[in-house]
Design a protein around this motif. Structure first.
Motif, PDB file in Angstrom:
ATOM      1  N   ILE A   1       0.865  -1.180   0.000  1.00  0.00           N
ATOM      2  CA  ILE A   1       0.000   0.000   0.000  1.00  0.00           C
ATOM      3  C   ILE A   1       0.898   1.226   0.000  1.00  0.00           C
ATOM      4  CG2 ILE A   1      -1.646   1.318   1.404  1.00  0.00           C
ATOM      5  CD1 ILE A   1      -2.875  -1.383   2.236  1.00  0.00           C
ATOM      6  N   ASN A   2       0.632   2.139  -0.925  1.00  0.00           N
ATOM      7  CA  ASN A   2       1.424   3.368  -1.045  1.00  0.00           C
ATOM      8  C   ASN A   2       0.874   4.405  -0.073  1.00  0.00           C
ATOM      9  OD1 ASN A   2       2.854   2.447  -3.622  1.00  0.00           O
ATOM     10  ND2 ASN A   2       0.683   2.242  -4.121  1.00  0.00           N
ATOM     11  N   ILE A   3       1.788   5.086   0.598  1.00  0.00           N
ATOM     12  CA  ILE A   3       1.385   6.032   1.651  1.00  0.00           C
ATOM     13  C   ILE A   3       1.996   7.397   1.384  1.00  0.00           C
ATOM     14  CG2 ILE A   3       1.484   6.533   4.136  1.00  0.00           C
ATOM     15  CD1 ILE A   3       1.811   3.519   4.618  1.00  0.00           C
ATOM     16  N   SER A   4       1.162   8.455   1.524  1.00  0.00           N
ATOM     17  CA  SER A   4       1.648   9.842   1.520  1.00  0.00           C
ATOM     18  C   SER A   4       1.489  10.395   2.926  1.00  0.00           C
ATOM     19  CB  SER A   4       0.826  10.709   0.562  1.00  0.00           C
ATOM     20  OG  SER A   4       1.043  10.340  -0.783  1.00  0.00           O
ATOM     21  N   VAL A   5       2.543  11.048   3.422  1.00  0.00           N
ATOM     22  CA  VAL A   5       2.537  11.629   4.761  1.00  0.00           C
ATOM     23  C   VAL A   5       2.608  13.149   4.641  1.00  0.00           C
ATOM     24  CG1 VAL A   5       3.750  11.774   6.976  1.00  0.00           C
ATOM     25  CG2 VAL A   5       3.762   9.624   5.687  1.00  0.00           C
ATOM     26  N   PHE A   6       1.653  13.818   5.308  1.00  0.00           N
ATOM     27  CA  PHE A   6       1.650  15.281   5.362  1.00  0.00           C
ATOM     28  C   PHE A   6       1.502  15.689   6.824  1.00  0.00           C
ATOM     29  CE2 PHE A   6      -0.480  14.121   1.367  1.00  0.00           C
ATOM     30  CZ  PHE A   6       0.279  14.819   0.436  1.00  0.00           C
ATOM     31  N   ALA A   7       2.156  16.782   7.202  1.00  0.00           N
ATOM     32  CA  ALA A   7       1.984  17.317   8.560  1.00  0.00           C
ATOM     33  C   ALA A   7       2.583  18.715   8.615  1.00  0.00           C
ATOM     34  CB  ALA A   7       2.665  16.426   9.607  1.00  0.00           C
ATOM     35  N   ARG A   8       2.131  19.464   9.612  1.00  0.00           N
ATOM     36  CA  ARG A   8       2.834  20.710   9.937  1.00  0.00           C
ATOM     37  C   ARG A   8       4.324  20.404  10.091  1.00  0.00           C
ATOM     38  NH1 ARG A   8       4.402  22.137  15.058  1.00  0.00           N
ATOM     39  NH2 ARG A   8       3.166  20.465  15.969  1.00  0.00           N
ATOM     40  N   GLY A   9       5.165  21.238   9.528  1.00  0.00           N
ATOM     41  CA  GLY A   9       6.604  21.004   9.631  1.00  0.00           C
ATOM     42  C   GLY A   9       7.157  20.074   8.573  1.00  0.00           C
ATOM     43  N   VAL A  10       6.283  19.466   7.798  1.00  0.00           N
ATOM     44  CA  VAL A  10       6.710  18.600   6.688  1.00  0.00           C
ATOM     45  C   VAL A  10       6.520  19.412   5.405  1.00  0.00           C
ATOM     46  CG1 VAL A  10       6.259  16.449   5.448  1.00  0.00           C
ATOM     47  CG2 VAL A  10       6.146  16.502   7.949  1.00  0.00           C
ATOM     48  N   LEU A  11       7.625  19.851   4.828  1.00  0.00           N
ATOM     49  CA  LEU A  11       7.545  20.789   3.701  1.00  0.00           C
ATOM     50  C   LEU A  11       7.257  20.093   2.383  1.00  0.00           C
ATOM     51  CD1 LEU A  11      10.448  23.169   4.736  1.00  0.00           C
ATOM     52  CD2 LEU A  11       8.086  23.870   4.329  1.00  0.00           C
ATOM     53  N   ASN A  12       7.622  18.821   2.279  1.00  0.00           N
ATOM     54  CA  ASN A  12       7.373  18.050   1.063  1.00  0.00           C
ATOM     55  C   ASN A  12       6.656  16.762   1.431  1.00  0.00           C
ATOM     56  OD1 ASN A  12       9.267  19.465  -1.068  1.00  0.00           O
ATOM     57  ND2 ASN A  12      10.493  19.227   0.796  1.00  0.00           N
ATOM     58  N   ARG A  13       5.718  16.366   0.615  1.00  0.00           N
ATOM     59  CA  ARG A  13       5.049  15.086   0.822  1.00  0.00           C
ATOM     60  C   ARG A  13       6.111  13.984   1.015  1.00  0.00           C
ATOM     61  NH1 ARG A  13       2.533  11.065  -2.999  1.00  0.00           N
ATOM     62  NH2 ARG A  13       4.118  11.684  -4.482  1.00  0.00           N
ATOM     63  N   LEU A  14       5.937  13.152   2.037  1.00  0.00           N
ATOM     64  CA  LEU A  14       6.825  12.009   2.242  1.00  0.00           C
ATOM     65  C   LEU A  14       6.087  10.762   1.769  1.00  0.00           C
ATOM     66  CD1 LEU A  14       8.135  12.914   5.817  1.00  0.00           C
ATOM     67  CD2 LEU A  14       9.339  13.212   3.632  1.00  0.00           C
ATOM     68  N   ALA A  15       6.727  10.016   0.869  1.00  0.00           N
ATOM     69  CA  ALA A  15       6.098   8.824   0.302  1.00  0.00           C
ATOM     70  C   ALA A  15       6.772   7.578   0.865  1.00  0.00           C
ATOM     71  CB  ALA A  15       6.211   8.838  -1.223  1.00  0.00           C
ATOM     72  N   THR A  16       5.951   6.643   1.332  1.00  0.00           N
ATOM     73  CA  THR A  16       6.496   5.372   1.791  1.00  0.00           C
ATOM     74  C   THR A  16       5.528   4.264   1.382  1.00  0.00           C
ATOM     75  OG1 THR A  16       7.440   4.191   3.688  1.00  0.00           O
ATOM     76  CG2 THR A  16       5.523   5.582   4.133  1.00  0.00           C
ATOM     77  N   ARG A  17       5.843   3.050   1.795  1.00  0.00           N
ATOM     78  CA  ARG A  17       4.996   1.907   1.452  1.00  0.00           C
ATOM     79  C   ARG A  17       4.765   1.048   2.683  1.00  0.00           C
ATOM     80  NH1 ARG A  17       6.593  -1.020  -4.191  1.00  0.00           N
ATOM     81  NH2 ARG A  17       6.133   0.697  -5.618  1.00  0.00           N
ATOM     82  N   LEU A  18       3.647   0.374   2.690  1.00  0.00           N
ATOM     83  CA  LEU A  18       3.348  -0.611   3.717  1.00  0.00           C
ATOM     84  C   LEU A  18       3.359  -1.988   3.068  1.00  0.00           C
ATOM     85  CD1 LEU A  18       0.419  -0.544   6.285  1.00  0.00           C
ATOM     86  CD2 LEU A  18       0.706  -2.512   4.783  1.00  0.00           C
ATOM     87  N   TYR A  19       4.153  -2.895   3.629  1.00  0.00           N
ATOM     88  CA  TYR A  19       4.134  -4.305   3.231  1.00  0.00           C
ATOM     89  C   TYR A  19       3.593  -5.124   4.399  1.00  0.00           C
ATOM     90  CZ  TYR A  19       7.084  -3.133  -0.797  1.00  0.00           C
ATOM     91  OH  TYR A  19       7.576  -2.614  -1.970  1.00  0.00           O
TER      92      TYR A  19
END
Lengths: 235, 187
Positions: free
Chosen positions: B118-136
């Motif tokens: 599953i592809n994951i996008s992470v957003f939050a205050r203090g996160v200037l660029n989308r962080l992309a990770t994966r769940l296995y």
């Protein structure tokens, strides 16, 4: 080797993860470099949300409540494009912003400024076949934040776009031209200098509606495609 | 003005109530094929502090391994009602929850298949660029041959593996920095 469908961003276009002047970043930024991944089906597909039916008032933030909100009514419009200037048709554009007094309709926002019962601050629009989108809203106010002594955010509208793929996802902020607060804002200035003007809307006299609202134009540029489509490759 | 990308900016702390009004934490209404799963993704900062103002998005193939997107032209079934997109904010425990189906495998461009993920996008205050990770999925026999995991330092692969808890929920901690920093991908 299959070629990536979407071009990799050239250096200097996005902010780094860590910008010490923006004090939330040191504890919220990866220390290790990202693992470079070839673009697979997982990255070149993404949510298009074409089944989302948008209500008629969703792109007019002045008509979502019982009455008109306080503040300066404005039109914000533009096109969603890729780096080659091609439109991104049917793109879903989401925005959110504070009210004219500089306060968000959000329980976490405790800034001592009035809430406006007639302004919620969220909107959505679907770009047309030419990538064109439009919102009617009110100009958001500036507001203080606790990043450093006497810190103020310049007026801004948050934008969220998916584009055609997981690889094109973008969340950004639109600023207004000639705002003196831009010079002292660590979030705006997190972006490399040459790229900062792309976050500023342009005053657009031509789109102004006489006797009714001033207009600003904000084009949004998402990642472009490599010249050779994947389906033309052999081997 | 279109002479470069529009730069990324942080989502900030106050998206809730606007963006999340269109959130979808339940991806798979009745009738969608596949094994029902629940996900609990917990966001931590570099010091291990829970991030309660984050937004997580997921994007996945259906149980047949088909993405609901025109670029996926394979002759596999599409589930009406399953787009494969989810969005949820993190709560006071730093956790965003999703109900979905376990995805099928998807192909690797150079041949062979990728393990279900599953592809994951992470957003939050203090996160200037989308962080992309994966769940296995921990315990999946397909992990051993997965071409993406082979690109990852073996010592860090476990940061991508969700583990099933006693209630059957697949849990994945996501660490933005710190000793257990999650592997993020640049694609």
């Amino acid at each position: 080797m299959a070629q990536d469908l979407y071009r990799r961003p050239a250096p200097g276009q996005h902010p780094p993860h860590r910008v010490d002047a923006y004090k939330s970043t040191p504890n919220r930024s990866p220390r290790k470099p990202a693992v470079v991944l070839p673009q697979t089906l997982s990255e070149i597909t993404g949510p298009l949300l074409r089944g989302e039916r948008l209500g008629a008032e969703e792109n007019d933030l002045t008509r979502q409540r019982m009455g008109p909100p306080l503040g300066e009514r404005i039109v914000v419009h533009g096109r969603v494009l890729d780096e080659d200037g091609k439109p991104v048709p049917d793109a879903l554009v989401e925005i959110w912003q504070c009210n004219a007094a500089g306060r968000y309709h959000h329980p976490g926002d405790q800034h001592y400024a009035p809430l406006d019962p007639n302004f919620h601050g969220g909107g959505r629009a679907r770009a047309d076949s030419d990538g064109a989108y439009q919102f009617v809203t009110i100009k958001p106010g500036a507001y203080p934040w606790k990043n450093h002594h006497n810190a103020w955010r310049p007026a801004h509208i948050h934008f969220s776009l998916f584009g055609p793929a997981f690889a094109t996802r973008l969340i950004t902020q639109m600023y207004f031209p000639n705002d003196p607060l831009l010079a002292i804002d660590p979030i705006y200035n997190s972006v490399p200098e040459a790229a900062r003007p792309r976050l500023q809307a342009a005053f657009d006299l031509g789109a102004t509606r006489p006797e009714w609202a001033l207009a600003y134009r904000f084009d949004i540029v998402l990642r472009g495609r490599n010249a050779t489509p994947m389906e033309d490759e052999h081997g | 003005m279109a002479d470069g990308l529009t730069p990324s900016q942080t989502i900030g702390p106050f998206y809730w109530g606007t963006l999340v009004s269109s959130c979808r934490a339940d991806l798979a209404p009745a009738g969608v094929a596949g094994e029902r799963i629940e996900l609990a993704l917990t966001l931590h900062d570099a010091e291990g502090v829970l991030i309660s103002d984050g937004l997580l998005e997921i994007w996945q193939a259906n149980s047949h391994g088909r993405y609901n997107h025109p670029e996926d032209r394979r002759n596999l079934p599409l589930d009406p009602g399953f787009e494969g997109f989810g969005r949820a904010s993190t709560d006071a425990t730093g956790t965003a929850r999703f109900a979905t189906v376990r995805p099928g495998p998807v192909p690797w461009p150079q041949g062979g298949m990728q393990a279900p993920h599953i592809n994951i996008s992470v957003f939050a205050r203090g996160v200037l660029n989308r962080l992309a990770t994966r769940l296995y999925f921990d315990g999946d026999p397909a992990l051993a041959g997965d071409p993406v995991l082979k690109l990852v330092d073996p010592a860090r692969r476990s940061t991508l593996l969700a583990k099933r808890d006693a209630e059957g929920v697949w849990r994945l901690p996501i660490h933005i920095g710190g000793a257990h920093e999650t592997v993020f991908f640049d694609s």
